[in-house]
Design a protein around this motif. Structure first.
Motif, PDB file in Angstrom:
ATOM      1  N   VAL A 237       0.806  -1.217   0.000  1.00 48.47           N
ATOM      2  CA  VAL A 237       0.000   0.000   0.000  1.00 48.47           C
ATOM      3  C   VAL A 237       0.843   1.272   0.000  1.00 48.47           C
ATOM      4  O   VAL A 237       0.525   2.223  -0.712  1.00 48.47           O
ATOM      5  CB  VAL A 237      -0.966  -0.005   1.215  1.00 48.47           C
ATOM      6  CG1 VAL A 237      -1.741   1.297   1.315  1.00 48.47           C
ATOM      7  CG2 VAL A 237      -1.920  -1.198   1.124  1.00 48.47           C
ATOM      8  N   LEU A 238       1.905   1.293   0.803  1.00 45.23           N
ATOM      9  CA  LEU A 238       2.633   2.541   1.012  1.00 45.23           C
ATOM     10  C   LEU A 238       3.812   2.755   0.060  1.00 45.23           C
ATOM     11  O   LEU A 238       4.033   3.866  -0.416  1.00 45.23           O
ATOM     12  CB  LEU A 238       3.121   2.620   2.464  1.00 45.23           C
ATOM     13  CG  LEU A 238       2.018   2.562   3.523  1.00 45.23           C
ATOM     14  CD1 LEU A 238       2.631   2.513   4.911  1.00 45.23           C
ATOM     15  CD2 LEU A 238       1.077   3.747   3.384  1.00 45.23           C
ATOM     16  N   TRP A 239       4.600   1.734  -0.158  1.00 45.97           N
ATOM     17  CA  TRP A 239       5.833   1.896  -0.932  1.00 45.97           C
ATOM     18  C   TRP A 239       6.052   0.695  -1.858  1.00 45.97           C
ATOM     19  O   TRP A 239       7.087   0.017  -1.779  1.00 45.97           O
ATOM     20  CB  TRP A 239       7.035   2.055   0.002  1.00 45.97           C
ATOM     21  CG  TRP A 239       6.967   3.276   0.864  1.00 45.97           C
ATOM     22  CD1 TRP A 239       6.619   3.349   2.188  1.00 45.97           C
ATOM     23  CD2 TRP A 239       7.238   4.627   0.459  1.00 45.97           C
ATOM     24  NE1 TRP A 239       6.661   4.642   2.623  1.00 45.97           N
ATOM     25  CE2 TRP A 239       7.036   5.460   1.590  1.00 45.97           C
ATOM     26  CE3 TRP A 239       7.623   5.208  -0.740  1.00 45.97           C
ATOM     27  CZ2 TRP A 239       7.219   6.830   1.540  1.00 45.97           C
ATOM     28  CZ3 TRP A 239       7.806   6.572  -0.784  1.00 45.97           C
ATOM     29  CH2 TRP A 239       7.605   7.371   0.354  1.00 45.97           C
ATOM     30  N   PRO A 240       5.132   0.413  -2.773  1.00 47.22           N
ATOM     31  CA  PRO A 240       5.280  -0.784  -3.619  1.00 47.22           C
ATOM     32  C   PRO A 240       6.486  -0.735  -4.561  1.00 47.22           C
ATOM     33  O   PRO A 240       6.958  -1.788  -5.004  1.00 47.22           O
ATOM     34  CB  PRO A 240       3.970  -0.813  -4.419  1.00 47.22           C
ATOM     35  CG  PRO A 240       3.478   0.596  -4.406  1.00 47.22           C
ATOM     36  CD  PRO A 240       3.920   1.174  -3.087  1.00 47.22           C
ATOM     37  N   ASP A 241       6.994   0.453  -4.844  1.00 46.84           N
ATOM     38  CA  ASP A 241       8.133   0.583  -5.753  1.00 46.84           C
ATOM     39  C   ASP A 241       9.486   0.493  -5.053  1.00 46.84           C
ATOM     40  O   ASP A 241      10.523   0.589  -5.685  1.00 46.84           O
ATOM     41  CB  ASP A 241       8.041   1.906  -6.521  1.00 46.84           C
ATOM     42  CG  ASP A 241       8.000   3.119  -5.601  1.00 46.84           C
ATOM     43  OD1 ASP A 241       7.489   2.997  -4.463  1.00 46.84           O
ATOM     44  OD2 ASP A 241       8.477   4.200  -6.008  1.00 46.84           O
ATOM     45  N   LYS A 242       9.463   0.312  -3.747  1.00 46.90           N
ATOM     46  CA  LYS A 242      10.702   0.207  -2.963  1.00 46.90           C
ATOM     47  C   LYS A 242      10.909  -1.249  -2.550  1.00 46.90           C
ATOM     48  O   LYS A 242       9.972  -2.041  -2.528  1.00 46.90           O
ATOM     49  CB  LYS A 242      10.619   1.078  -1.698  1.00 46.90           C
ATOM     50  CG  LYS A 242      10.406   2.552  -1.966  1.00 46.90           C
ATOM     51  CD  LYS A 242      11.686   3.202  -2.411  1.00 46.90           C
ATOM     52  CE  LYS A 242      11.504   4.710  -2.497  1.00 46.90           C
ATOM     53  NZ  LYS A 242      12.685   5.346  -3.034  1.00 46.90           N
ATOM     54  N   PRO A 243      12.120  -1.618  -2.154  1.00 51.44           N
ATOM     55  CA  PRO A 243      12.339  -2.978  -1.636  1.00 51.44           C
ATOM     56  C   PRO A 243      11.586  -3.178  -0.310  1.00 51.44           C
ATOM     57  O   PRO A 243      11.300  -2.203   0.397  1.00 51.44           O
ATOM     58  CB  PRO A 243      13.849  -3.055  -1.411  1.00 51.44           C
ATOM     59  CG  PRO A 243      14.415  -1.730  -1.768  1.00 51.44           C
ATOM     60  CD  PRO A 243      13.326  -0.826  -2.212  1.00 51.44           C
ATOM     61  N   LEU A 244      11.270  -4.414   0.001  1.00 47.77           N
ATOM     62  CA  LEU A 244      10.518  -4.724   1.220  1.00 47.77           C
ATOM     63  C   LEU A 244      11.180  -4.141   2.464  1.00 47.77           C
ATOM     64  O   LEU A 244      10.499  -3.627   3.351  1.00 47.77           O
ATOM     65  CB  LEU A 244      10.345  -6.235   1.375  1.00 47.77           C
ATOM     66  CG  LEU A 244       9.530  -6.670   2.599  1.00 47.77           C
ATOM     67  CD1 LEU A 244       8.082  -6.212   2.476  1.00 47.77           C
ATOM     68  CD2 LEU A 244       9.598  -8.171   2.774  1.00 47.77           C
ATOM     69  N   ASP A 245      12.488  -4.182   2.550  1.00 49.27           N
ATOM     70  CA  ASP A 245      13.177  -3.652   3.734  1.00 49.27           C
ATOM     71  C   ASP A 245      12.886  -2.170   3.974  1.00 49.27           C
ATOM     72  O   ASP A 245      13.005  -1.690   5.093  1.00 49.27           O
ATOM     73  CB  ASP A 245      14.686  -3.862   3.628  1.00 49.27           C
ATOM     74  CG  ASP A 245      15.089  -5.286   3.973  1.00 49.27           C
ATOM     75  OD1 ASP A 245      14.241  -6.038   4.500  1.00 49.27           O
ATOM     76  OD2 ASP A 245      16.239  -5.655   3.703  1.00 49.27           O
ATOM     77  N   TYR A 246      12.488  -1.456   2.936  1.00 49.66           N
ATOM     78  CA  TYR A 246      12.204  -0.024   3.059  1.00 49.66           C
ATOM     79  C   TYR A 246      11.044   0.249   4.020  1.00 49.66           C
ATOM     80  O   TYR A 246      10.984   1.308   4.637  1.00 49.66           O
ATOM     81  CB  TYR A 246      11.885   0.551   1.674  1.00 49.66           C
ATOM     82  CG  TYR A 246      11.804   2.051   1.636  1.00 49.66           C
ATOM     83  CD1 TYR A 246      12.963   2.820   1.559  1.00 49.66           C
ATOM     84  CD2 TYR A 246      10.583   2.712   1.676  1.00 49.66           C
ATOM     85  CE1 TYR A 246      12.905   4.202   1.512  1.00 49.66           C
ATOM     86  CE2 TYR A 246      10.517   4.096   1.637  1.00 49.66           C
ATOM     87  CZ  TYR A 246      11.673   4.835   1.556  1.00 49.66           C
ATOM     88  OH  TYR A 246      11.611   6.204   1.521  1.00 49.66           O
ATOM     89  N   VAL A 247      10.121  -0.703   4.156  1.00 41.64           N
ATOM     90  CA  VAL A 247       8.937  -0.477   4.999  1.00 41.64           C
ATOM     91  C   VAL A 247       9.155  -0.896   6.449  1.00 41.64           C
ATOM     92  O   VAL A 247       8.265  -0.731   7.283  1.00 41.64           O
ATOM     93  CB  VAL A 247       7.679  -1.176   4.434  1.00 41.64           C
ATOM     94  CG1 VAL A 247       7.394  -0.679   3.038  1.00 41.64           C
ATOM     95  CG2 VAL A 247       7.797  -2.686   4.482  1.00 41.64           C
TER      96      VAL A 247
END
Length: 137
Positions: free
Chosen positions: A21-31
């Protein structure tokens, strides 16, 4: 609103929805949040499916909620509102007297319905405008 069950979950249980939902274009670790282990994490379930997540961090009398995400198919059905009300009650239960978040500017109207007001000027995380919002509990 569909029947919703709000319960405590682990930090790892929040990651998939945060990411989607928040940061789909970033790597998973970003969240992931550096102090996720110190937080209280809650999920809203509809028929045992996790459809919304939020994380609460309480330090002394200050409470901050972060990484609030509702699956797109379940938005605008009252689920996020129920989850935010639950988190405000949890913050009070942990003796917080003030709650705040860094809100995406396009969500500010939603938070205002819960009495959160802008505190400071707009800032950016990447291309996304944010504003700090808070209220007394």
């Amino acid at each position: 609103m569909p029947a919703v069950d709000i319960r405590s979950i682990s930090p790892a249980d929040t990651y998939a929805l945060r990411h989607q939902v928040l940061w789909p274009d970033k790597p998973l670790d970003y969240v992931k949040v550096e102090n996720d282990a110190a937080g209280l994490h809650f999920g809203a379930f509809v028929k045992d499916a996790l459809v919304a997540v939020i994380s609460l961090f309480v330090e002394n009398t200050e409470a901050r909620f972060r990484k609030f995400a509702t699956h797109p198919h379940y938005q605008r059905q009252g689920i996020g509102s129920a989850l935010l009300q639950h988190v405000m009650a949890e913050a009070r239960r942990h003796d917080a007297t003030h709650i705040w978040c860094d809100a995406r500017q396009d969500s500010a109207e939603f938070y205002a319905r819960f009495g959160l007001l802008p505190q400071g000027s707009v800032f950016y995380k990447g291309p996304i405008p944010y504003v700090r919002m808070g209220r007394e509990l």
